[in-house]
Design a protein around this motif. Structure first.
Motif, short mmCIF file in Angstrom:
data_model
loop_
_atom_site.label_atom_id
_atom_site.label_comp_id
_atom_site.label_asym_id
_atom_site.label_seq_id
_atom_site.Cartn_x
_atom_site.Cartn_y
_atom_site.Cartn_z
N ILE A 19 -5.63 6.77 9.46
CA ILE A 19 -4.15 6.60 7.69
C ILE A 19 -4.24 8.19 7.42
CG2 ILE A 19 -5.33 6.15 5.22
CD1 ILE A 19 -7.66 3.86 6.07
N VAL A 38 -0.19 8.02 6.37
CA VAL A 38 0.59 8.48 5.09
C VAL A 38 1.76 9.95 5.48
CG1 VAL A 38 0.16 9.93 3.29
CG2 VAL A 38 -1.45 7.86 3.53
N ARG A 72 -4.99 4.80 0.51
CA ARG A 72 -3.98 5.96 0.59
C ARG A 72 -3.56 7.28 -0.32
NH1 ARG A 72 -1.34 5.88 -4.66
NH2 ARG A 72 -0.46 4.34 -5.16
N SER A 120 -3.33 10.75 0.53
CA SER A 120 -2.51 11.89 0.43
C SER A 120 -3.37 13.07 -0.16
CB SER A 120 -1.95 10.76 -0.51
OG SER A 120 -1.58 12.21 -1.96
N LEU A 174 0.18 1.02 4.26
CA LEU A 174 -1.28 0.69 5.08
C LEU A 174 -1.53 -0.71 4.64
CD1 LEU A 174 -3.60 1.58 5.47
CD2 LEU A 174 -4.38 2.51 3.53
N LEU A 233 3.77 3.79 0.46
CA LEU A 233 2.20 4.47 0.84
C LEU A 233 1.52 3.58 1.13
CD1 LEU A 233 1.50 8.10 -0.05
CD2 LEU A 233 2.94 7.64 1.56
N ASP A 234 1.17 2.77 -0.37
CA ASP A 234 0.56 0.89 -0.24
C ASP A 234 0.91 -0.08 1.45
OD1 ASP A 234 -0.66 1.38 -2.64
OD2 ASP A 234 0.68 2.00 -3.57
#
Length: 332
Positions: free
Chosen positions: A20, A24, A116, A120, A309, A305-306
């Motif tokens: 993940i 990102v 996310r 980050s 993912l 980012l959402d």
């Protein structure tokens, strides 16, 4: 239409913190290279006498590159939920086909949003402390976001061994200790009550509160502190102007009365922003620490980012046969 429930999303993402974080990072690079489309978020607010701090935010986004995706996250933030024993945020993400534009998946978004955000923060922590990785972190705000941040920090910083926990409700910090032990078993978590002392003792600080207005400065911090200013409204404008500032997107973060928006209003410019994280990752910008000035990372939380993912979850869920498929949702 594929419906992916919280259990489906959690099943896909569990134990994949490193992947993940990499996703990102790749998305930030694409954003810095101009391969995303990211309109400003839309804030739906309510009459003050009824809801006060409550809001619902719409974040549309497109991610380009080798695995393009588009859609929108719709996330409600109701801080009063915390006192009632439920989660502050609830969210859903719609993914649209890039072939015909129709929605193809409806995904539970709160887990994606939290992870996310944590990825980050962990990514920034690694990038901004590369010369001297920290062995401890101070978590201010004992809720879902800082729990996930600790989980991701533990994966990204192998030398992390201690987490100090501070909350305005000491009982919540005490109860949070057990949850931290489950999320990051290699990190010793313990509550603290003296915030000023804790700020001076830990070089890495994560701010994830429900604050609606600035309530603290960084005067108590040591000379080599990195602050993950995730909740965006904790720090005074003066604290921001006295720091070395890194953001995810300057235009997005200097809005909606964030601490950086207030700093912009006080300064009359945005010169206090030193770099964006995507540029640092691509090597198109560099960061130089200034003696006795903390480095503050303030991510607005970009919708791209959402979407990135959520698409990752959708693809994996399709492979595993997870979720509920609703026939007849769209015209034949």
């Amino acid at each position: 239409m594929l419906i992916l429930r919280r259990t489906d999303v959690t099943d896909v993402l569990s134990g994949r913190e490193t992947e993940i974080i990499d996703l990102v990072a790749d998305t930030y690079r694409l954003h810095d290279a101009g391969q995303t489309s990211l309109p400003h978020s839309t804030f739906l607010r309510f009459p003050e006498e009824h809801h006060g701090r409550d809001r619902i935010i719409g974040l549309p986004a497109y991610r380009g590159g080798e695995r393009p995706a588009a859609g929108m996250k719709w996330i409600a933030s109701f801080p009063g939920n915390v006192a009632a024993g439920t989660e502050r945020a609830g969210a859903a993400i719609v993914l649209n086909s890039l072939d015909h534009g129709r929605p193809v998946a409806f995904v539970e978004g709160a887990v994606i949003s939290a992870r996310r955000t944590a990825a980050s923060a962990a990514l920034a922590a690694v990038e901004l402390t590369a010369e001297r990785p920290p062995a401890s972190v101070l978590l201010i705000g004992c809720g879902v976001i800082n729990l996930e941040i600790l989980r991701f920090l533990s994966a990204a910083l192998p030398g992390l061994r201690e987490a100090a926990l501070y909350d305005t409700d000491p009982a919540r910090a005490e109860a949070f200790t057990a949850r931290c032990a489950e999320a990051a078993p290699d990190v010793k978590a313990h509550p603290v009550t003296d915030l000023a002392a804790a700020l001076g003792e830990h070089r890495l600080v994560s701010l994830a509160t429900t604050a609606a207005a600035p309530h603290m400065d960084l005067a108590a911090c040591g000379p080599d502190t990195t602050v993950l200013h995730v909740s965006l409204r904790d720090l005074t404008a003066e604290a921001i102007l006295g720091a070395v500032n890194v953001v995810d997107d300057t235009d997005h973060v200097c809005r909606e009365r964030t601490s950086l928006d207030l700093a912009q209003q006080a300064a009359g410019n945005r010169d206090f922003v030193t770099a964006e994280i995507g540029a640092l990752l691509r090597g198109t910008a560099t960061l130089r620490r200034v003696p006795h000035r903390p480095v503050v990372y303030s991510p607005f939380g970009l919708g791209v980012l959402d979407i990135a993912l959520a698409e990752f979850v959708r693809e994996e869920a399709e492979r595993r046969g997870l979720g509920v498929r609703v026939e007849g949702f769209l015209p034949a």
